[in-house]
Scaffold this active site. Sequence first.
Site, short mmCIF file in Angstrom:
data_model
loop_
_atom_site.label_atom_id
_atom_site.label_comp_id
_atom_site.label_asym_id
_atom_site.label_seq_id
_atom_site.Cartn_x
_atom_site.Cartn_y
_atom_site.Cartn_z
N SER A 19 0.85 -1.19 0.00
CA SER A 19 0.00 0.00 0.00
C SER A 19 0.89 1.24 0.00
CB SER A 19 -0.88 -0.04 1.25
OG SER A 19 -0.96 1.21 1.85
N HIS A 44 -1.20 -1.22 -4.57
CA HIS A 44 -2.43 -0.71 -3.95
C HIS A 44 -2.22 0.77 -3.60
CE1 HIS A 44 -6.09 -1.16 -1.40
NE2 HIS A 44 -5.48 -0.31 -0.58
N ASP A 46 -3.75 4.24 -1.93
CA ASP A 46 -4.75 4.72 -0.98
C ASP A 46 -5.05 6.20 -1.19
OD1 ASP A 46 -5.43 2.44 0.64
OD2 ASP A 46 -3.34 2.45 1.31
N MET A 48 -7.28 9.29 -0.24
CA MET A 48 -8.14 9.78 0.85
C MET A 48 -8.39 11.27 0.67
SD MET A 48 -6.43 7.90 4.12
CE MET A 48 -5.60 6.31 3.99
N HIS A 77 -7.75 2.37 -4.18
CA HIS A 77 -8.72 2.30 -3.08
C HIS A 77 -9.21 3.72 -2.79
CE1 HIS A 77 -9.26 1.13 1.48
NE2 HIS A 77 -10.40 1.46 0.90
N MET A 79 -11.00 6.22 -0.83
CA MET A 79 -11.63 6.55 0.45
C MET A 79 -12.08 7.99 0.34
SD MET A 79 -8.90 4.53 2.82
CE MET A 79 -7.72 4.39 1.49
N MET A 148 -12.36 -4.57 4.86
CA MET A 148 -11.43 -3.79 5.68
C MET A 148 -11.27 -4.47 7.04
SD MET A 148 -10.41 -1.26 3.81
CE MET A 148 -9.48 -0.37 5.06
N ASP A 182 -7.49 -5.48 3.93
CA ASP A 182 -6.66 -4.27 4.05
C ASP A 182 -6.71 -3.75 5.48
OD1 ASP A 182 -5.39 -1.83 3.70
OD2 ASP A 182 -6.75 -1.11 2.14
C1 DX5 Z 1 -6.03 2.10 5.56
C2 DX5 Z 1 -5.43 1.89 4.18
C3 DX5 Z 1 -4.46 0.77 4.14
C4 DX5 Z 1 -3.26 0.93 5.00
C5 DX5 Z 1 -2.66 -0.38 5.34
O1 DX5 Z 1 -7.06 3.02 5.50
O2 DX5 Z 1 -6.45 1.59 3.25
O3 DX5 Z 1 -4.13 0.40 2.80
O4 DX5 Z 1 -2.30 1.74 4.44
O5 DX5 Z 1 -1.62 -0.14 6.23
P1 DX5 Z 1 -1.20 -1.16 7.39
O6 DX5 Z 1 -0.75 -2.39 6.70
O7 DX5 Z 1 -0.11 -0.44 8.10
O8 DX5 Z 1 -2.42 -1.38 8.23
ZN ZN Z 2 -6.16 0.63 1.19
#
Ligand code: DX5
Ligand code: ZN
Length: 236
Positions: A19, A44, A46, A48, A77, A79, A148, A182
């Site tokens: 990620s 992956h 992220d 946000m 992903h 968010m 999740m 995740d």
């Molecule tokens: C959380 C993210 C994850 C996160 C995973 O909201 O979607 O992808 O970065 O990180 P670890 O493995 O540290 O939980």
């Molecule tokens: Zn993620």
Amino acid sequence: MSKDKLQTIRDAAPAVLPSLLMCDFGDLKTEVQRLEAAGTRVLHLDVMDGHFVPNLTYGMPIIEGLRKHTDMPLDVHLMISDPLKYAKPMVDAGADLLTFHVEAVEDAQSVAQQIRDLGVAVGVALNPGTPMEKLDGCLDAVDMALVMSVEAGFGGQSFNPIALERLRTLRASHPDLLLEIDGGINEQTIGQAAAAGCDLFVVGSAIFGKQDYAAAIGSLDQAISAAGKAGEVSGS
Ligand code: DX5
Ligand code: ZN
């Protein structure tokens, strides 16, 4: 193009997906090269928005930049509060699989269909605190379900085992659906997720907290295959 990438993702499974949240954003090109050299086959990302989740990360320009440095499928992903508003720009930037949160939308089935119509694969994500029933009606419209194991928003949180029971339920009801987990995935938790039927394992801190990415990914892969072998033995 992206449907081939979906096949590449399917072929990679079971797979560890780093990620890009805790990596060195000052040197993304090197990070991608190091991950690729360490055996990564899917990334992956992220995204946000500081609204759907309190944290704010990155958007299209980073995805576009990464796209220039790798052919690996990009699993994005989202968010964010309004996934449809940014779906096309994300696809144009190079996303191959777009996952939206079921909590963010009114009609998940329609959102999934509209994302599919953009020519990419689509996933739906569910936070640990959201009832599974929220997924009713949309699972047949998606390529992947993201279970999740932490509330979306931050890396480095601890694993919520509710995800295991959810993976087992989804694996039983939808044998061909790609399942991703995740949050809080490490050498201790990854085997349980594999045994529960998961295909794709998103990992942040258990890779980026280490110096040697190949060693980190290697031990995670080993834990996945050990869980598979244990399943074969107990199932025989
Ligand atoms: C959380 C993210 C994850 C996160 C995973 O909201 O979607 O992808 O970065 O990180 P670890 O493995 O540290 O939980
Ligand atoms: Zn993620």
